[in-house]
Motif scaffolding. Structure first.
Motif, PDB file in Angstrom:
ATOM      1  N   THR A 201       0.826  -1.207   0.000  1.00 27.51           N
ATOM      2  CA  THR A 201       0.000   0.000   0.000  1.00 27.51           C
ATOM      3  C   THR A 201       0.857   1.252   0.000  1.00 27.51           C
ATOM      4  O   THR A 201       0.609   2.201  -0.761  1.00 27.51           O
ATOM      5  CB  THR A 201      -0.918   0.014   1.232  1.00 27.51           C
ATOM      6  N   GLY A 202       1.885   1.259   0.841  1.00 25.46           N
ATOM      7  CA  GLY A 202       2.771   2.403   0.905  1.00 25.46           C
ATOM      8  C   GLY A 202       3.502   2.644  -0.397  1.00 25.46           C
ATOM      9  O   GLY A 202       3.625   3.798  -0.853  1.00 25.46           O
ATOM     10  N   VAL A 203       3.982   1.578  -1.012  1.00 24.76           N
ATOM     11  CA  VAL A 203       4.687   1.704  -2.295  1.00 24.76           C
ATOM     12  C   VAL A 203       3.753   2.275  -3.362  1.00 24.76           C
ATOM     13  O   VAL A 203       4.153   3.147  -4.154  1.00 24.76           O
ATOM     14  CB  VAL A 203       5.247   0.339  -2.752  1.00 24.76           C
ATOM     15  N   TYR A 204       2.511   1.808  -3.393  1.00 24.88           N
ATOM     16  CA  TYR A 204       1.553   2.333  -4.374  1.00 24.88           C
ATOM     17  C   TYR A 204       1.336   3.828  -4.184  1.00 24.88           C
ATOM     18  O   TYR A 204       1.398   4.606  -5.156  1.00 24.88           O
ATOM     19  CB  TYR A 204       0.212   1.606  -4.271  1.00 24.88           C
ATOM     20  N   LEU A 205       1.086   4.250  -2.957  1.00 23.13           N
ATOM     21  CA  LEU A 205       0.815   5.665  -2.695  1.00 23.13           C
ATOM     22  C   LEU A 205       2.007   6.533  -3.068  1.00 23.13           C
ATOM     23  O   LEU A 205       1.843   7.614  -3.653  1.00 23.13           O
ATOM     24  CB  LEU A 205       0.461   5.864  -1.221  1.00 23.13           C
ATOM     25  N   ILE A 206       3.211   6.071  -2.758  1.00 19.54           N
ATOM     26  CA  ILE A 206       4.409   6.844  -3.082  1.00 19.54           C
ATOM     27  C   ILE A 206       4.649   6.882  -4.591  1.00 19.54           C
ATOM     28  O   ILE A 206       4.841   7.953  -5.183  1.00 19.54           O
ATOM     29  CB  ILE A 206       5.647   6.257  -2.368  1.00 19.54           C
ATOM     30  N   ALA A 207       4.638   5.700  -5.223  1.00 18.97           N
ATOM     31  CA  ALA A 207       4.953   5.613  -6.651  1.00 18.97           C
ATOM     32  C   ALA A 207       3.936   6.380  -7.495  1.00 18.97           C
ATOM     33  O   ALA A 207       4.320   7.186  -8.362  1.00 18.97           O
ATOM     34  CB  ALA A 207       4.999   4.147  -7.090  1.00 18.97           C
TER      35      ALA A 207
ATOM     36  N   TRP B 141       4.528   9.942  -9.548  1.00 13.82           N
ATOM     37  CA  TRP B 141       4.257   9.943 -10.990  1.00 13.82           C
ATOM     38  C   TRP B 141       3.198  10.975 -11.359  1.00 13.82           C
ATOM     39  O   TRP B 141       3.370  11.759 -12.290  1.00 13.82           O
ATOM     40  CB  TRP B 141       3.796   8.569 -11.456  1.00 13.82           C
ATOM     41  N   ARG B 142       2.091  10.989 -10.598  1.00 16.66           N
ATOM     42  CA  ARG B 142       1.000  11.897 -10.926  1.00 16.66           C
ATOM     43  C   ARG B 142       1.430  13.353 -10.776  1.00 16.66           C
ATOM     44  O   ARG B 142       1.033  14.213 -11.571  1.00 16.66           O
ATOM     45  CB  ARG B 142      -0.210  11.602 -10.038  1.00 16.66           C
ATOM     46  N   PHE B 143       2.240  13.626  -9.765  1.00 19.08           N
ATOM     47  CA  PHE B 143       2.724  14.995  -9.569  1.00 19.08           C
ATOM     48  C   PHE B 143       3.534  15.439 -10.784  1.00 19.08           C
ATOM     49  O   PHE B 143       3.392  16.578 -11.247  1.00 19.08           O
ATOM     50  CB  PHE B 143       3.593  15.075  -8.314  1.00 19.08           C
ATOM     51  N   ILE B 144       4.358  14.550 -11.317  1.00 25.44           N
ATOM     52  CA  ILE B 144       5.211  14.897 -12.457  1.00 25.44           C
ATOM     53  C   ILE B 144       4.415  15.012 -13.752  1.00 25.44           C
ATOM     54  O   ILE B 144       4.542  15.988 -14.503  1.00 25.44           O
ATOM     55  CB  ILE B 144       6.342  13.855 -12.619  1.00 25.44           C
ATOM     56  N   ILE B 145       3.566  14.017 -14.038  1.00 27.23           N
ATOM     57  CA  ILE B 145       2.859  13.988 -15.321  1.00 27.23           C
ATOM     58  C   ILE B 145       1.877  15.139 -15.455  1.00 27.23           C
ATOM     59  O   ILE B 145       1.557  15.577 -16.578  1.00 27.23           O
ATOM     60  CB  ILE B 145       2.123  12.630 -15.513  1.00 27.23           C
ATOM     61  N   GLU B 146       1.411  15.674 -14.321  1.00 26.64           N
ATOM     62  CA  GLU B 146       0.475  16.793 -14.366  1.00 26.64           C
ATOM     63  C   GLU B 146       1.088  18.014 -15.056  1.00 26.64           C
ATOM     64  O   GLU B 146       0.369  18.818 -15.657  1.00 26.64           O
ATOM     65  CB  GLU B 146       0.042  17.174 -12.951  1.00 26.64           C
ATOM     66  N   PHE B 147       2.396  18.176 -14.980  1.00 28.74           N
ATOM     67  CA  PHE B 147       3.054  19.311 -15.630  1.00 28.74           C
ATOM     68  C   PHE B 147       2.962  19.216 -17.149  1.00 28.74           C
ATOM     69  O   PHE B 147       3.123  20.231 -17.848  1.00 28.74           O
ATOM     70  CB  PHE B 147       4.531  19.380 -15.218  1.00 28.74           C
ATOM     71  N   PHE B 148       2.707  18.029 -17.674  1.00 28.08           N
ATOM     72  CA  PHE B 148       2.688  17.821 -19.119  1.00 28.08           C
ATOM     73  C   PHE B 148       1.261  17.722 -19.677  1.00 28.08           C
ATOM     74  O   PHE B 148       1.094  17.493 -20.869  1.00 28.08           O
ATOM     75  CB  PHE B 148       3.464  16.552 -19.477  1.00 28.08           C
TER      76      PHE B 148
ATOM     77  N   LEU C 160      -0.076  24.712  -8.972  1.00 30.34           N
ATOM     78  CA  LEU C 160      -0.309  23.278  -8.794  1.00 30.34           C
ATOM     79  C   LEU C 160      -1.761  22.915  -9.090  1.00 30.34           C
ATOM     80  O   LEU C 160      -2.688  23.631  -8.714  1.00 30.34           O
ATOM     81  CB  LEU C 160       0.036  22.849  -7.362  1.00 30.34           C
ATOM     82  N   SER C 161      -1.938  21.777  -9.767  1.00 31.29           N
ATOM     83  CA  SER C 161      -3.286  21.284 -10.042  1.00 31.29           C
ATOM     84  C   SER C 161      -3.844  20.601  -8.804  1.00 31.29           C
ATOM     85  O   SER C 161      -3.128  20.324  -7.832  1.00 31.29           O
ATOM     86  CB  SER C 161      -3.249  20.290 -11.204  1.00 31.29           C
ATOM     87  N   THR C 162      -5.136  20.315  -8.843  1.00 32.36           N
ATOM     88  CA  THR C 162      -5.782  19.616  -7.730  1.00 32.36           C
ATOM     89  C   THR C 162      -5.105  18.283  -7.455  1.00 32.36           C
ATOM     90  O   THR C 162      -4.855  17.913  -6.301  1.00 32.36           O
ATOM     91  CB  THR C 162      -7.269  19.380  -8.047  1.00 32.36           C
ATOM     92  N   SER C 163      -4.788  17.542  -8.517  1.00 36.07           N
ATOM     93  CA  SER C 163      -4.154  16.234  -8.354  1.00 36.07           C
ATOM     94  C   SER C 163      -2.757  16.346  -7.759  1.00 36.07           C
ATOM     95  O   SER C 163      -2.321  15.485  -7.001  1.00 36.07           O
ATOM     96  CB  SER C 163      -4.093  15.505  -9.699  1.00 36.07           C
ATOM     97  N   GLN C 164      -2.031  17.403  -8.108  1.00 34.43           N
ATOM     98  CA  GLN C 164      -0.702  17.585  -7.534  1.00 34.43           C
ATOM     99  C   GLN C 164      -0.778  17.876  -6.042  1.00 34.43           C
ATOM    100  O   GLN C 164       0.059  17.400  -5.263  1.00 34.43           O
ATOM    101  CB  GLN C 164       0.031  18.705  -8.271  1.00 34.43           C
ATOM    102  N   ILE C 165      -1.764  18.653  -5.653  1.00 30.68           N
ATOM    103  CA  ILE C 165      -1.944  18.958  -4.229  1.00 30.68           C
ATOM    104  C   ILE C 165      -2.263  17.681  -3.455  1.00 30.68           C
ATOM    105  O   ILE C 165      -1.720  17.433  -2.370  1.00 30.68           O
ATOM    106  CB  ILE C 165      -3.059  20.007  -4.050  1.00 30.68           C
ATOM    107  N   ILE C 166      -3.123  16.840  -4.020  1.00 31.30           N
ATOM    108  CA  ILE C 166      -3.464  15.567  -3.373  1.00 31.30           C
ATOM    109  C   ILE C 166      -2.242  14.664  -3.323  1.00 31.30           C
ATOM    110  O   ILE C 166      -2.003  13.964  -2.322  1.00 31.30           O
ATOM    111  CB  ILE C 166      -4.631  14.884  -4.104  1.00 31.30           C
ATOM    112  N   SER C 167      -1.432  14.684  -4.376  1.00 29.34           N
ATOM    113  CA  SER C 167      -0.207  13.876  -4.402  1.00 29.34           C
ATOM    114  C   SER C 167       0.740  14.274  -3.278  1.00 29.34           C
ATOM    115  O   SER C 167       1.404  13.415  -2.682  1.00 29.34           O
ATOM    116  CB  SER C 167       0.506  14.038  -5.750  1.00 29.34           C
TER     117      SER C 167
END
Length: 253
Positions: free
Chosen positions: A195-201, A205-212, A223-230
């Motif tokens: 569970t921890g690995v999933y949340l981190i990974a 990833w989501r924080f980075i891909i949001e920039f594109f 920052l987008s909503t998803s980045q804030i949640i990340s």
């Protein structure tokens, strides 16, 4: 790319088709993963249905929150917002809440259940992103690269413009992450590590891909909503892994 598939007089939305394939694949994988955490099959699958329902509610609620400025400026948009549009992170949070409540009522080990669901959830999400690509939503920024794709008219993405296929990029990442989570689930017995690995990974990833990405997603400042949640989920994932390891070390000493 192809919002629908026409078979005679029948038109099948490709997003819905990919979502159905993803859900079926997730359930098939759950047949394996629930055994790795020694969960009762009936309880595991019932919990998944509860999580799906609460996840859909959470996904829609977060979408309405993101689109709130548009709804306020144009109240008629509320009808479209209610009939279409979801946000994955809202579904994830809603699913976690629904699953946690079910585990609490049935007295199931929360981390064991979360470990069992991590890989199936990731696999289902991967097919969902393929559905996003087919529908044209969640599209990337404009670019001049061999990787870019051009969406036709009728897609959610701008037509005739080279765009980065962020949907397929995320789908590829999620397929790899699914394999990694299954491998960890098989080799690591401590509950909560997967569970921890999933949340981190996924959070990273989501924080980075949001920039594109170039579709509207709401947010605060840069920052987008998803980045804030990340930024919340990654520390939570780290905290889970640290707590599990410390508890295990204490139990052994």
């Amino acid at each position: 790319m192809y919002p629908s598939i026409n078979i005679g007089q029948i038109s099948i939305p490709t997003y819905g088709l990919c979502a159905a394939v993803g859900m079926l694949s997730a359930f098939l994988l759950l047949l394996y993963t629930h055994k790795r955490r020694e969960l009762n099959k009936d309880a595991a699958f019932t919990c998944s249905f509860v999580a799906i329902i609460s996840g859909l509610i959470g996904s829609k609620l977060l979408y309405l929150i993101v689109e709130l400025p548009a709804i306020i400026s144009n109240p008629s948009f509320l009808k479209d917002a209610l009939t279409g549009g979801f946000v994955f992170y809202g579904g994830l949070i809603g699913g976690i809440i629904g699953g946690w409540i079910y585990c609490a009522v049935k007295k199931l080990p929360v981390l064991a259940v979360a470990d069992a669901y991590a890989a199936p959830l990731t696999l289902g999400q991967a097919f969902g992103r393929i559905g996003c690509f087919m529908a044209g939503c969640c599209y990337g920024m404009r670019c001049d690269s061999p990787l870019c794709v051009v969406f036709p008219s009728g897609s959610a993405a701008p037509a005739g413009v080279p765009l980065l296929p962020t949907q397929l990029m995320e789908a590829a990442f999620l397929f790899v992450l699914t394999a990694a989570l299954v491998l960890i689930l098989k080799r690591v017995k401590l509950r909560g590590i997967v569970t921890g690995v999933y949340l981190i990974a996924y959070g990273v990833w989501r924080f980075i891909i949001e920039f594109f990405r170039d579709d509207y997603r709401g947010g605060i400042g840069a920052l987008s909503t998803s980045q804030i949640i990340s930024l919340v989920l990654v520390p939570v994932g780290i905290a889970i892994i640290v707590a599990v390891c410390v508890r295990n070390r204490t139990a052994e000493s």
